[in-house]
Motif scaffolding. Structure first.
Motif, PDB file in Angstrom:
ATOM      1  N   SER A  63     -23.537-135.910  24.664  1.00 34.17           N
ATOM      2  CA  SER A  63     -23.761-136.489  25.993  1.00 34.17           C
ATOM      3  C   SER A  63     -22.600-136.107  26.890  1.00 34.17           C
ATOM      4  N   THR A  65     -20.737-138.144  28.461  1.00 27.31           N
ATOM      5  CA  THR A  65     -19.644-139.049  28.101  1.00 27.31           C
ATOM      6  C   THR A  65     -18.890-138.541  26.874  1.00 27.31           C
ATOM      7  N   ASP A  66     -19.618-138.095  25.862  1.00 25.85           N
ATOM      8  CA  ASP A  66     -18.974-137.553  24.660  1.00 25.85           C
ATOM      9  C   ASP A  66     -18.146-136.308  24.983  1.00 25.85           C
ATOM     10  N   CYS A  68     -16.796-135.620  27.906  1.00 26.87           N
ATOM     11  CA  CYS A  68     -15.653-136.135  28.661  1.00 26.87           C
ATOM     12  C   CYS A  68     -14.538-136.565  27.715  1.00 26.87           C
ATOM     13  N   LEU A  69     -14.871-137.343  26.732  1.00 29.71           N
ATOM     14  CA  LEU A  69     -13.880-137.833  25.774  1.00 29.71           C
ATOM     15  C   LEU A  69     -13.346-136.717  24.880  1.00 29.71           C
ATOM     16  N   SER A  75     -11.683-141.162  31.832  1.00 33.64           N
ATOM     17  CA  SER A  75     -12.522-141.710  32.891  1.00 33.64           C
ATOM     18  C   SER A  75     -13.686-140.768  33.172  1.00 33.64           C
ATOM     19  N   LEU A  76     -14.889-141.244  32.923  1.00 33.19           N
ATOM     20  CA  LEU A  76     -16.073-140.421  33.180  1.00 33.19           C
ATOM     21  C   LEU A  76     -16.187-140.084  34.664  1.00 33.19           C
ATOM     22  N   SER A  80     -16.210-136.304  36.021  1.00 29.89           N
ATOM     23  CA  SER A  80     -17.357-135.789  36.781  1.00 29.89           C
ATOM     24  C   SER A  80     -16.931-135.259  38.153  1.00 29.89           C
ATOM     25  N   SER A  92     -23.933-133.226  34.328  1.00 30.67           N
ATOM     26  CA  SER A  92     -25.320-133.419  33.879  1.00 30.67           C
ATOM     27  C   SER A  92     -26.228-132.309  34.404  1.00 30.67           C
TER      28      SER A  92
END
Length: 106
Positions: A63, A65-66, A68-69, A75-76, A80, A92
């Motif tokens: 994802s 989020t995944d 990003c980490l 911080s997403l 972004s 996305s």
């Protein structure tokens, strides 16, 4: 310092340690880095993280989020925003276009 940032892009930026190793202040090291590479250490790190994020998004399976980490962002929203600034559209959208074979901006 740049090689370390390339390999450890997911780690927090630490200008203090290499500056101490070179017997200079973090400010002076950052200034020399900018002079040598045309951007600040932070900007360089954000670019490396974005490049890695692009590869992970193209590969699929994670994802946003995944991703990003995985690239070291906590911080997403910030991830972004920076991704959109550098790539031209949000992560996305990049992932969706990559899955269709058209990840670049048109």
């Amino acid at each position: 310092m740049r090689d370390r940032m390339d390999s450890e892009y997911a780690q927090p930026l630490d200008v203090e340690a290499p500056a101490r190793g070179a017997n200079m202040s973090a400010w002076h090291l950052s200034r020399r880095f900018r002079r040598a590479y045309g951007e600040s250490p932070y900007s360089y790190l954000v670019t490396r993280r974005t490049e890695r994020a692009m590869a992970l998004l193209r590969a699929g399976g994670l994802s946003v989020t995944d991703v990003c980490l995985a690239v070291g962002c906590s911080s997403l929203g910030t991830f972004s925003t920076r991704f959109t600034e550098l790539v031209g559209f949000p992560p996305s959208v990049y992932r969706r276009r990559a899955s269709r074979g058209t990840p670049r901006a048109t």
